[in-house]
Design an enzyme around this catalytic site. Structure first.
Site, short mmCIF file in Angstrom:
data_model
loop_
_atom_site.label_atom_id
_atom_site.label_comp_id
_atom_site.label_asym_id
_atom_site.label_seq_id
_atom_site.Cartn_x
_atom_site.Cartn_y
_atom_site.Cartn_z
N ASP A 83 0.82 -1.22 0.00
CA ASP A 83 0.00 0.00 0.00
C ASP A 83 0.84 1.27 0.00
O ASP A 83 0.56 2.21 -0.73
CB ASP A 83 -0.90 0.03 1.25
CG ASP A 83 -2.00 -1.00 1.20
OD1 ASP A 83 -2.39 -1.41 0.10
OD2 ASP A 83 -2.49 -1.39 2.28
N VAL A 85 3.74 2.07 -1.07
CA VAL A 85 4.55 2.46 -2.22
C VAL A 85 3.74 2.61 -3.50
O VAL A 85 4.23 3.11 -4.51
CB VAL A 85 5.71 1.45 -2.47
CG1 VAL A 85 6.56 1.30 -1.22
CG2 VAL A 85 5.19 0.10 -2.92
N HIS A 108 -6.45 -4.64 -2.80
CA HIS A 108 -6.89 -3.94 -1.59
C HIS A 108 -7.24 -2.51 -2.01
O HIS A 108 -6.58 -1.94 -2.89
CB HIS A 108 -5.77 -3.94 -0.55
CG HIS A 108 -6.07 -3.23 0.73
ND1 HIS A 108 -7.32 -3.25 1.32
CD2 HIS A 108 -5.29 -2.47 1.55
CE1 HIS A 108 -7.29 -2.56 2.45
NE2 HIS A 108 -6.07 -2.06 2.61
N GLU A 195 -7.80 -5.82 10.94
CA GLU A 195 -6.37 -5.91 11.25
C GLU A 195 -6.04 -5.23 12.58
O GLU A 195 -5.29 -5.77 13.39
CB GLU A 195 -5.56 -5.25 10.13
CG GLU A 195 -5.58 -5.98 8.81
CD GLU A 195 -5.01 -5.15 7.67
OE1 GLU A 195 -4.84 -5.70 6.58
OE2 GLU A 195 -4.77 -3.94 7.86
#
Length: 333
Positions: A83, A85, A108, A195
């Site tokens: 995510d 980068v 995602h 998460e």
């Protein structure tokens, strides 16, 4: 109830005779690439030369190239980079080579939902998110099965973005298990919440707190480790197989009574209020902004917190005890 698609609903024809570019040959990238190739789709890999993932792609029979080379002529561009980068890589290497009518695929929704990536209106933007790590996506496909997928369409420029996404899911085996329809917003926010509050943050903090409570009360760290860390897998495996009911059916009556009467004292109204606060931080974009800023600043807080936990007593005791258990094939970082 959620809409679920299966093989008959997700013909792979939308990708037949076309090329899929996979940007990044990591956990998800290697699985999507190999499964799509085995499903008869032409796949091109973009990976940094000389890296372990570049070499792995070569070992798997691919000829990895740069992003421009992989994107050239591709109908679908699957971005499997981390995510933090993605936005920079998109801005510097993907956007300049993007053509009208191409489809950008994500695993995602983070960067799209929080608008760190804003694709042009003449491109499709879709998501296929397998509900399992890449090695499982690959191994289940090889067995003739698949891992359930989540599908979302953010932008449909061509009129057939959903058909392309369904074909992608079919090609990696997801249609064999089921493809559940959602949105980029729902996937992103629920994924981050899970998460932070349950799967990683919540569970890790619960384990540490339980371990420290026993040790501070004078119990041996080794015994505390087994009770608060090691045996978590036994319980989670039961939940994984049959939910809370099967777990409770499988444990002793004493354990079940303790679960039902004491559990709500640990996860109580105050805990739920903090969960709601964390959810608000996610939906407002506050967490995303904080994480992106942390990454751009060189990860000072991230590294400090990681080092603190890496050297805590729970971890040092665990490294020693895991050497006793050859069957678990301990993996030490």
């Amino acid at each position: 109830m959620a809409k679920i698609y299966y093989e008959q609903d997700a013909p792979i024809d939308a990708l037949k005779g076309k090329t899929v570019a996979v940007i990044g040959y990591g956990s998800q990238g290697h699985a999507h690439s190999q499964n799509l190739r085995d499903s008869g789709i032409t796949v091109k890999i973009a990976e940094l030369a000389g890296t372990d993932n570049f070499k792995l792609a070569q070992e798997h029979g691919f000829k990895p190239t740069d992003i421009k080379g992989a994107m050239d002529g591709a109908a679908l561009i699957v971005i499997t980079l981390p995510d933090e980068v993605q936005a920079k890589v998109y801005e510097t290497q993907i956007a300049p080579n993007l053509k009208a009518g191409q489809t950008i695929g994500f695993c995602h929704g983070f960067n799209i939902h929080f608008k760190y990536i804003v694709p042009p209106k003449d491109t499709n933007v879709v998501m296929i998110a397998p509900k399992g790590p890449g090695h499982l996506v690959r191994s289940e496909y090889e067995k003739g099965g698949g891992v359930p997928n989540i599908i979302a369409v953010y932008q449909d420029a061509s009129g057939n973005a959903k058909q392309i996404a369904l074909a992608w899911a079919n090609g990696i085996g997801g249609a064999r298990a089921g493809i559940i329809e959602t949105t980029f917003k729902e996937e992103t926010e629920t994924d981050l919440f899970g998460e932070q509050v349950v799967l990683c943050g919540g569970l890790a903090s619960l384990i540490k707190a339980g371990f420290e409570t026993l040790v501070n009360a004078g119990y041996q760290p080794e015994i505390a480790y087994f009770e608060c860390m090691h045996e978590v897998k036994l319980i989670v495996d039961l939940m994984y197989q049959g939910g809370l009911s099967y777990m409770r059916y499988s444990i002793s009556n004493t354990a079940e009574y303790g679960d039902l009467t004491r559990g709500p004292r640990i996860v109580n109204d105050q805990t739920k209020a903090e969960m709601k606060k964390i959810l608000d931080e996610i939906t407002s974009g506050q967490f995303a902004k904080e994480w992106v800023g942390e990454y751009k600043n060189g990860l000072p807080n991230f590294k400090a917190l990681y080092e603190k936990d890496y050297n805590c007593q729970l971890e040092t005791v665990g490294r020693s005890l895991r050497k006793m258990m050859k069957w678990i094939k301990a993996k030490e970082v």
